[in-house]
Design an enzyme around this catalytic site. Sequence first.
Site, PDB file in Angstrom:
ATOM      1  CD  GLU A  87      -2.977   1.250   0.414  1.00 24.05           C
ATOM      2  OE1 GLU A  87      -3.108   0.357  -0.432  1.00 24.05           O
ATOM      3  OE2 GLU A  87      -3.752   2.219   0.472  1.00 24.05           O
ATOM      4  CB  THR A 135     -10.670   7.968 -11.477  1.00 23.83           C
ATOM      5  OG1 THR A 135      -9.462   7.623 -10.799  1.00 23.83           O
ATOM      6  CG2 THR A 135     -11.810   8.081 -10.469  1.00 23.83           C
TER       7      THR A 135
END
Length: 542
Positions: A386, A527
Site C-alpha cells: 500500500e 478513474t
Amino acid sequence: MKASTLPLAAAATLIQSSLAAPASQPPSYPSGSGNGSSGGDALADYRAGQVKDAFLTAWDGYFTYAFPNDELHPISNTFSNSFGGWGASAVDAFSTAIVMELPDVIDTILNYIPTINFHQTAGGEEISLFETTIRYLGGILAGHDLLTGPLSQYASNTTAVHALLGKAQELADVLKFAFVTPTGIPHNGLYVENQTIDTSDNNINGIATIGTLVLEWTHLSDLLGDTQYADLSQKAESYLLNPSPATSQPFPGLIGTNVNITSGQFLDASGGWIGGDDSFYEYLLKMYVYDPTRFSSYRDRWIAAADSTIQYLASHPSSRPDLTFVAEFDGKSLIYQSEHLACFDGGNFILGGLVLGEQKYTDFGLALVAGCEDTYNSTLTGIGPEVFQWTVGSANASCSDSENSNCPGVPADQAEFYERAGFYITNSNYILRPEVIESFYYAYRATKDQKYREWAWNAFVNVNTTTRAGSGYAELNNVNAPGGGAKNDFQDSFLFAEVLKYAYLIQRPDAEFQVNDDGKNFFVFNTEAHPFKVVGTTAKAL
Ligand SMILES: *[C@@H]1O[C@H](CO)[C@@H](O)[C@H](O)[C@H]1NC(C)=O
Ligand SMILES: *[C@@H]1O[C@H](CO)[C@@H](O)[C@H](O)[C@H]1NC(C)=O
Ligand SMILES: *[C@@H]1O[C@H](CO)[C@@H](O)[C@H](O)[C@H]1NC(C)=O
Ligand SMILES: *[C@@H]1O[C@H](CO)[C@@H](O)[C@H](O)[C@H]1NC(C)=O
Ligand SMILES: *[C@@H]1O[C@H](CO)[C@@H](O)[C@H](O)[C@H]1NC(C)=O
Ligand SMILES: *[C@@H]1O[C@H](CO)[C@@H](O)[C@H](O)[C@H]1NC(C)=O
Ligand SMILES: *[C@@H]1O[C@H](CO)[C@@H](O)[C@H](O)[C@H]1NC(C)=O
C-alpha cells in the site's frame, strides 16, 4: 510466489475445457469484437477466460450473499454498505460484465439499476460526493454508453437501457446541493435524506474529491443536453486550474491538497500523484481526451504538472538507481514516499504521450510502470504494498535532509530487502487495488510489447491465488508474508470495476472501447475504469 506462464499448447487444451464451462458464459467471443480472437492469440484468449472466471467467482459470491448491498464479506458470507447501500459492487461490475460479454450478469444489473432509490441510503449514513460520482454515476453512464454503442447486442431490455440516463440524472439531482456554497466548491460528505452536509469538514475539501467530478458531471450534461451539471463541476474545478495563493503551487502545475470551500483559497502546498490528489491530475488529461475542443486549458495544466514531475519529482532509489519513482512534495521539499494508489501515474503519462504525440511522456510513463512492477515482483506474494519509501544519495542521510519525520531511513529488518528491491515497505496491506495492472494496460496498449501482458497476468494470478477467500476475494494484511498474512473480510467493489477489467482487456484485441496507440480514442476510462464515449467522434466498431 511468481506463477510461471503457460506454454501455448497447454493454453490451447485449457481453452477447450473452459469452453465447456458454465452455460451463462458465451462459448466464444463474438466475431467483430476484434481480430485476435482466433488463430494466433490462444494464450491471450486463455488468460482472458481465466480473468472472466475470477469475475464470475467474485460475482457469484456477491450475488449470493450480498446483492443488492454494497459489498461482500467473503469469509463470513455477510455484507456491508459503505456507499449508501445502492449496490456499489453491482453498479461497479456493470461495465466490466458488458465488456466481458456476460449476458446473465448484464441483465441482472441492468434490471436492478432502475429500481435504486437514490433519495435514501441504507441506514441514513453519510455518503461521499466523490465516491458516489466515480462509482455510481460513472458505472451507470458507462453502461449506457456501451449498451447504446459498441455492445448494444447485450441491451436485452431496451426500456431499462433508456432508464439509465434518467437514473443518472436523478442521482445528480440528489447530490447537487453539495455545490451550494459561497464559491461553488462542493462539500464531499453528504446526508441525502435531509439534504445537509457533514459540517465536520470545517469547510475544507481536497483536490482529488473536488477535481474528480468534472468528467462524470460534464458527460451527464452532454448526454442530457442540459448544461447545469457540467457548469457545477467546472466552476469547482476552476479554483484548481488557477490556484491561489501562488505559494500553493510550489512547482508549475503541481499544487497543494486542501482548499477552503468558503474562500476558494488553498490551505497548503503539499501533494503529489498520491491519494488525495491523484485523480485531479488524471482528469486534467482525460478531459482533453474526452473533448479536445472544450478542454485544451485542462491539457495545458496537465502538461505543466507532467513536465514539473519529470523535472522535480522523478527520483531514483539509492540501492536501485535503475528504478524511477515519483516523490511527494511539501512545498519545495521532497518526500521519498509513494504508494499503490500512485501507480496509476505510469498509465496516465503513457496516455498523455499517445494523445499529445509526445514520446517523452510515454517513455517516462514506461519507466514508472517498471518501478511499479518492481514493487510487485520484489515481494513474497508478487503483489505490491500500500505504501513504500526509499532513500536517495547516501542511503542513510537523505531522510534527515528531507526533514520528513515519516522518513526515518531504511529499517534494519528491511535493509537487505531495500538493497535488492529499491524500496522498503511502510504499509504492507493490499486492498484489491487496481493501479498497477491499470498502468500495465496502458503500457501494453501503447507498445503492444507482450512483456506487459506477462506482468499483468502474473499480477492477476498472484491476486487470484493470494486473496481468494471463502465466497470471493479478500484484502491482505501483508504482501511480504507467506500467503499475504491475515485476511480482512472485505471484497472491494473496485475489484469488479477495475482490477478484473484491466486484467481482462489487456489480453483482448482492439475494440472501440480499448485505448488506441494512435492517440485517437473513442472512449475514455473514468478513474473507476468505467469507459465513457468521448465527444466529437463518429466512432464505429473496428
Ligand atoms: C489485426 O488487425 C490489425 C490492425 O487492423 C492488422 O494490422 C493485423 O494484421 C490483423 N491481424 C490479423 C491476424 O488479422
Ligand atoms: C441529517 O441527517 C443526518 C443523518 O441522519 C444527521 O446526522 C444530521 O444531523 C441531519 N441534519 C440535520 C440538519 O437535520
Ligand atoms: C425491463 O426494464 C423495465 C424498466 O426498468 C422494467 O420495468 C421491466 O420489468 C424490465 N423487464 C424485464 C423482463 O425484466
Ligand atoms: C476560509 O475562508 C473564510 C473566508 O475567508 C475564513 O473566514 C476562514 O477562516 C477560512 N478557513 C480556514 C480554515 O482558513
Ligand atoms: C521485476 O521487474 C523488473 C522491471 O523491469 C525486471 O527488470 C526484473 O527482472 C523483474 N524481476 C523478477 C524477479 O522478475
Ligand atoms: C545505513 O545504516 C545501516 C544501519 O545503521 C548500516 O548498516 C548501513 O551500512 C548504512 N548504509 C549506508 C549506505 O550508509
Ligand atoms: C484462480 O483461482 C481459482 C480458485 O482458487 C483456481 O481454480 C484457478 O485455477 C485460478 N486461476 C489461475 C489462472 O491461477
